[in-house]
Design a protein around this motif. Sequence first.
Motif, PDB file in Angstrom:
ATOM      1  N   TYR A  23      -6.099  -5.700   3.467  1.00  0.00           N
ATOM      2  CA  TYR A  23      -6.332  -6.175   2.103  1.00  0.00           C
ATOM      3  C   TYR A  23      -7.330  -5.272   1.368  1.00  0.00           C
ATOM      4  CZ  TYR A  23      -7.957  -8.609  -1.956  1.00  0.00           C
ATOM      5  OH  TYR A  23      -8.300  -8.885  -3.254  1.00  0.00           O
ATOM      6  N   ALA A  24      -8.390  -4.921   2.059  1.00  0.00           N
ATOM      7  CA  ALA A  24      -9.416  -4.088   1.412  1.00  0.00           C
ATOM      8  C   ALA A  24      -8.815  -2.768   0.946  1.00  0.00           C
ATOM      9  CB  ALA A  24     -10.576  -3.841   2.379  1.00  0.00           C
ATOM     10  N   ARG A  25      -7.955  -2.192   1.766  1.00  0.00           N
ATOM     11  CA  ARG A  25      -7.321  -0.920   1.402  1.00  0.00           C
ATOM     12  C   ARG A  25      -6.420  -1.092   0.191  1.00  0.00           C
ATOM     13  NH1 ARG A  25      -6.021   0.411   7.780  1.00  0.00           N
ATOM     14  NH2 ARG A  25      -8.205   0.866   8.295  1.00  0.00           N
ATOM     15  N   LEU A  26      -5.632  -2.142   0.216  1.00  0.00           N
ATOM     16  CA  LEU A  26      -4.743  -2.398  -0.911  1.00  0.00           C
ATOM     17  C   LEU A  26      -5.545  -2.638  -2.190  1.00  0.00           C
ATOM     18  CD1 LEU A  26      -1.838  -2.934  -1.920  1.00  0.00           C
ATOM     19  CD2 LEU A  26      -2.194  -5.345  -1.322  1.00  0.00           C
ATOM     20  N   ALA A  27      -6.616  -3.396  -2.070  1.00  0.00           N
ATOM     21  CA  ALA A  27      -7.425  -3.715  -3.251  1.00  0.00           C
ATOM     22  C   ALA A  27      -8.058  -2.452  -3.834  1.00  0.00           C
ATOM     23  CB  ALA A  27      -8.513  -4.730  -2.877  1.00  0.00           C
ATOM     24  N   VAL A  28      -8.556  -1.572  -2.983  1.00  0.00           N
ATOM     25  CA  VAL A  28      -9.145  -0.325  -3.488  1.00  0.00           C
ATOM     26  C   VAL A  28      -8.060   0.539  -4.130  1.00  0.00           C
ATOM     27  CG1 VAL A  28     -10.302   1.818  -2.853  1.00  0.00           C
ATOM     28  CG2 VAL A  28     -11.080  -0.340  -1.870  1.00  0.00           C
ATOM     29  N   GLN A  29      -6.898   0.596  -3.511  1.00  0.00           N
ATOM     30  CA  GLN A  29      -5.811   1.379  -4.109  1.00  0.00           C
ATOM     31  C   GLN A  29      -5.476   0.844  -5.504  1.00  0.00           C
ATOM     32  OE1 GLN A  29      -1.581   0.767  -3.291  1.00  0.00           O
ATOM     33  NE2 GLN A  29      -1.537   2.834  -2.421  1.00  0.00           N
ATOM     34  N   ARG A  30      -5.367  -0.467  -5.611  1.00  0.00           N
ATOM     35  CA  ARG A  30      -4.997  -1.045  -6.912  1.00  0.00           C
ATOM     36  C   ARG A  30      -6.078  -0.825  -7.958  1.00  0.00           C
ATOM     37  NH1 ARG A  30      -0.973  -6.194  -5.722  1.00  0.00           N
ATOM     38  NH2 ARG A  30       0.599  -4.839  -4.772  1.00  0.00           N
ATOM     39  N   LEU A  31      -7.335  -0.912  -7.530  1.00  0.00           N
ATOM     40  CA  LEU A  31      -8.437  -0.600  -8.448  1.00  0.00           C
ATOM     41  C   LEU A  31      -8.293   0.830  -8.972  1.00  0.00           C
ATOM     42  CD1 LEU A  31     -11.881  -1.739  -6.997  1.00  0.00           C
ATOM     43  CD2 LEU A  31     -10.883  -2.317  -9.210  1.00  0.00           C
ATOM     44  N   LEU A  32      -8.054   1.755  -8.054  1.00  0.00           N
ATOM     45  CA  LEU A  32      -7.889   3.159  -8.450  1.00  0.00           C
ATOM     46  C   LEU A  32      -6.699   3.305  -9.390  1.00  0.00           C
ATOM     47  CD1 LEU A  32      -8.591   5.016  -5.085  1.00  0.00           C
ATOM     48  CD2 LEU A  32      -9.723   5.511  -7.252  1.00  0.00           C
TER      49      LEU A  32
ATOM     50  N   GLY B  50     -12.123   4.245   6.757  1.00  0.00           N
ATOM     51  CA  GLY B  50     -10.684   3.970   6.741  1.00  0.00           C
ATOM     52  C   GLY B  50     -10.109   3.971   5.340  1.00  0.00           C
ATOM     53  N   ILE B  51     -10.935   3.617   4.360  1.00  0.00           N
ATOM     54  CA  ILE B  51     -10.475   3.630   2.968  1.00  0.00           C
ATOM     55  C   ILE B  51     -10.071   5.042   2.574  1.00  0.00           C
ATOM     56  CG2 ILE B  51     -11.229   3.436   0.557  1.00  0.00           C
ATOM     57  CD1 ILE B  51     -10.820   0.711   1.738  1.00  0.00           C
ATOM     58  N   VAL B  52     -10.937   5.985   2.881  1.00  0.00           N
ATOM     59  CA  VAL B  52     -10.636   7.366   2.516  1.00  0.00           C
ATOM     60  C   VAL B  52      -9.327   7.789   3.180  1.00  0.00           C
ATOM     61  CG1 VAL B  52     -11.461   9.732   2.591  1.00  0.00           C
ATOM     62  CG2 VAL B  52     -13.087   7.863   2.289  1.00  0.00           C
ATOM     63  N   ASP B  53      -9.220   7.453   4.455  1.00  0.00           N
ATOM     64  CA  ASP B  53      -8.055   7.868   5.226  1.00  0.00           C
ATOM     65  C   ASP B  53      -6.771   7.208   4.728  1.00  0.00           C
ATOM     66  OD1 ASP B  53      -6.755   9.167   7.213  1.00  0.00           O
ATOM     67  OD2 ASP B  53      -7.709   8.114   8.872  1.00  0.00           O
ATOM     68  N   HIS B  54      -6.799   5.919   4.531  1.00  0.00           N
ATOM     69  CA  HIS B  54      -5.562   5.195   4.251  1.00  0.00           C
ATOM     70  C   HIS B  54      -5.237   5.069   2.774  1.00  0.00           C
ATOM     71  CE1 HIS B  54      -6.301   4.021   8.451  1.00  0.00           C
ATOM     72  NE2 HIS B  54      -4.997   3.930   8.520  1.00  0.00           N
ATOM     73  N   VAL B  55      -6.239   5.043   1.934  1.00  0.00           N
ATOM     74  CA  VAL B  55      -5.949   4.898   0.505  1.00  0.00           C
ATOM     75  C   VAL B  55      -5.710   6.255  -0.137  1.00  0.00           C
ATOM     76  CG1 VAL B  55      -6.801   4.068  -1.716  1.00  0.00           C
ATOM     77  CG2 VAL B  55      -7.299   2.789   0.378  1.00  0.00           C
ATOM     78  N   LEU B  56      -6.507   7.242   0.279  1.00  0.00           N
ATOM     79  CA  LEU B  56      -6.392   8.562  -0.337  1.00  0.00           C
ATOM     80  C   LEU B  56      -5.667   9.550   0.574  1.00  0.00           C
ATOM     81  CD1 LEU B  56      -9.881   8.258  -1.817  1.00  0.00           C
ATOM     82  CD2 LEU B  56      -7.860   8.724  -3.187  1.00  0.00           C
ATOM     83  N   GLY B  57      -5.143   9.047   1.679  1.00  0.00           N
ATOM     84  CA  GLY B  57      -4.508   9.919   2.656  1.00  0.00           C
ATOM     85  C   GLY B  57      -3.256  10.614   2.137  1.00  0.00           C
ATOM     86  N   ASP B  58      -2.581  10.010   1.172  1.00  0.00           N
ATOM     87  CA  ASP B  58      -1.341  10.619   0.670  1.00  0.00           C
ATOM     88  C   ASP B  58      -1.547  11.486  -0.567  1.00  0.00           C
ATOM     89  OD1 ASP B  58       0.256   9.731   2.656  1.00  0.00           O
ATOM     90  OD2 ASP B  58       1.018   7.988   1.577  1.00  0.00           O
ATOM     91  N   THR B  59      -2.776  11.518  -1.064  1.00  0.00           N
ATOM     92  CA  THR B  59      -3.037  12.435  -2.177  1.00  0.00           C
ATOM     93  C   THR B  59      -3.301  13.819  -1.593  1.00  0.00           C
ATOM     94  OG1 THR B  59      -5.387  11.943  -2.089  1.00  0.00           O
ATOM     95  CG2 THR B  59      -4.077  10.612  -3.580  1.00  0.00           C
TER      96      THR B  59
ATOM     97  N   LEU C 224       0.836  -1.204   0.000  1.00  0.00           N
ATOM     98  CA  LEU C 224       0.000   0.000   0.000  1.00  0.00           C
ATOM     99  C   LEU C 224       0.871   1.253   0.000  1.00  0.00           C
ATOM    100  CD1 LEU C 224      -3.049   0.951   0.281  1.00  0.00           C
ATOM    101  CD2 LEU C 224      -2.556   1.223   2.717  1.00  0.00           C
ATOM    102  N   GLU C 225       1.882   1.225   0.844  1.00  0.00           N
ATOM    103  CA  GLU C 225       2.820   2.344   0.941  1.00  0.00           C
ATOM    104  C   GLU C 225       3.496   2.580  -0.418  1.00  0.00           C
ATOM    105  OE1 GLU C 225       3.443   4.209   3.578  1.00  0.00           O
ATOM    106  OE2 GLU C 225       5.051   5.356   2.620  1.00  0.00           O
ATOM    107  N   LEU C 226       3.883   1.481  -1.058  1.00  0.00           N
ATOM    108  CA  LEU C 226       4.581   1.597  -2.342  1.00  0.00           C
ATOM    109  C   LEU C 226       3.699   2.223  -3.423  1.00  0.00           C
ATOM    110  CD1 LEU C 226       6.567  -1.774  -2.548  1.00  0.00           C
ATOM    111  CD2 LEU C 226       7.503   0.552  -2.368  1.00  0.00           C
ATOM    112  N   GLY C 227       2.401   1.945  -3.361  1.00  0.00           N
ATOM    113  CA  GLY C 227       1.519   2.454  -4.407  1.00  0.00           C
ATOM    114  C   GLY C 227       1.060   3.887  -4.192  1.00  0.00           C
ATOM    115  N   SER C 228       1.274   4.407  -3.003  1.00  0.00           N
ATOM    116  CA  SER C 228       0.675   5.703  -2.671  1.00  0.00           C
ATOM    117  C   SER C 228       1.280   6.857  -3.474  1.00  0.00           C
ATOM    118  CB  SER C 228       0.773   5.976  -1.173  1.00  0.00           C
ATOM    119  OG  SER C 228       2.117   6.183  -0.793  1.00  0.00           O
ATOM    120  N   GLY C 229       2.571   6.744  -3.782  1.00  0.00           N
ATOM    121  CA  GLY C 229       3.206   7.812  -4.558  1.00  0.00           C
ATOM    122  C   GLY C 229       2.620   7.910  -5.958  1.00  0.00           C
ATOM    123  N   GLU C 230       2.423   6.765  -6.588  1.00  0.00           N
ATOM    124  CA  GLU C 230       1.863   6.781  -7.941  1.00  0.00           C
ATOM    125  C   GLU C 230       0.440   7.328  -7.935  1.00  0.00           C
ATOM    126  OE1 GLU C 230       1.625   3.000  -9.957  1.00  0.00           O
ATOM    127  OE2 GLU C 230       0.782   3.920 -11.769  1.00  0.00           O
TER     128      GLU C 230
END
Lengths: 272, 272
Positions: A235-244, A75-84, A35-41
Amino acid sequence: MEELLRANEGFDLSTLDAGSTPGFTGKKADGEKALELGSGELATLQEKLFAESRFGGQKSVLLVLQAMDTAGKGGIVDHVLGDTNPQGVKAFAFKAPTDEEKQHDFLWRIRKQLPPAGYIGVFDRSHYEDVLIHRVRGFSTPEAIEERYGLINEFEAELVASGTTLIKVMLHISKDEQKERLEARLDDPTKHWKFNPGDLDERALWADYQQAYQVAIERTGDVPWHVIPANHKWYARLAVQRLLLEKMRELKLDWPKADYDVDEQKARLADS
Amino acid sequence: MEELLRANEGFDLSTLDAGSTPGFTGKKADGEKALELGSGELATLQEKLFAESRFGGQKSVLLVLQAMDTAGKGGIVDHVLGDTNPQGVKAFAFKAPTDEEKQHDFLWRIRKQLPPAGYIGVFDRSHYEDVLIHRVRGFSTPEAIEERYGLINEFEAELVASGTTLIKVMLHISKDEQKERLEARLDDPTKHWKFNPGDLDERALWADYQQAYQVAIERTGDVPWHVIPANHKWYARLAVQRLLLEKMRELKLDWPKADYDVDEQKARLADS
């Protein structure tokens, strides 16, 4: 990931293991690292989306999140979109409709929150409440709900045609997992505000809700649903990030070209 | 930090060193570490603010950011509020007013974006544009601008009375620093979209803008301004974070007490 999680023809919610991690073989620590690795992209894609819109781009992204209570939408908003950049994300949580909202058709309040060009919108609950809780609780007639499936398909087709990348996600937890999460809330005084006795009334209707989700997923699949096993939050967070990431890569976003003469402006700046 | 940065009676913008770091003796790495250390507390304060509002709390926070172009307003939202839950932050960047907005009084579009109870609002530009660019560019008559200072004081008093903690910040950069930042934008094709030839027209009016800020700060000090030296981005971010922390600690926020019988709900849950 997108194909793996897509609810295709014949999808059956009742057979999906909420504790599974499709497409990912690692454990929690691996998932968090991924998840951390994908956040920059994702942050870069968001900035490009925004940048394009400043030069006339009409694209936007809308992530619709639906789930039973405690499944982790917030938590999705916080953790998946937190670095945007928060300025490029418009998150909105739909509550029970107000009196004013009830006097309009069910899509009225939804339209008001749609992300403008350049933005990622996130809906925590959505127009689907009108075919989920309305169906389970009988807030609307069966005929009205029947009509809404079609209206939703039309509405979403219109969204897509206008340049919105629509990503529909159901976070799927098991009934046992919800019990544990509600217990955790009741055991922790700093979490009591997140609990409401009405949550248990809804929980008592678990099977009816699962059925309502099944029907909604079947009937509104013109824009496909993605059902993400969510007993493992990581897993749910990672999956949503990858979908995005997958859907936004398809947009072929790029930095806009200058619509001015760069050298000329450099010369002006040097003299200023 | 709050007292150090506050623009008190007799404040003189022209004597403030934009490269200084009031109240902080460390270097960049220290400042970044300090920012990291404060982010957890800010996230908790934001969550408590939100939690209280779910139980009837009427408090909100509004951070108003004003600055010359490139001063780093956008970065503040990203880096200072990046670790808070995006669902509890409503950031809004005001652009040139639309035709519809121009047909209303200047506070009309501002009121529409005020944070609801429980939220931290961030304004990237604000109603102050109507006494800054309007003064410098002559978009309004001197009489109209004169009247606005009073209207702004009244409006802000009303905001505070309604439960909003209003934090007004001017990020102060030097003219030389802006030149470097604009050069950097012109030198980097991935940043060209952030540059607009009009930026140089505004830059040519630097002294007029400084004067307009000086007057605005003097005339609208009922809710005090904080002027933050911003040539060092890391310092400006840390200073804004500390301002937010200090003002939000004063709110004495706490987790709401359950308004239901916890044991009774535990028993219901166990049976479900």
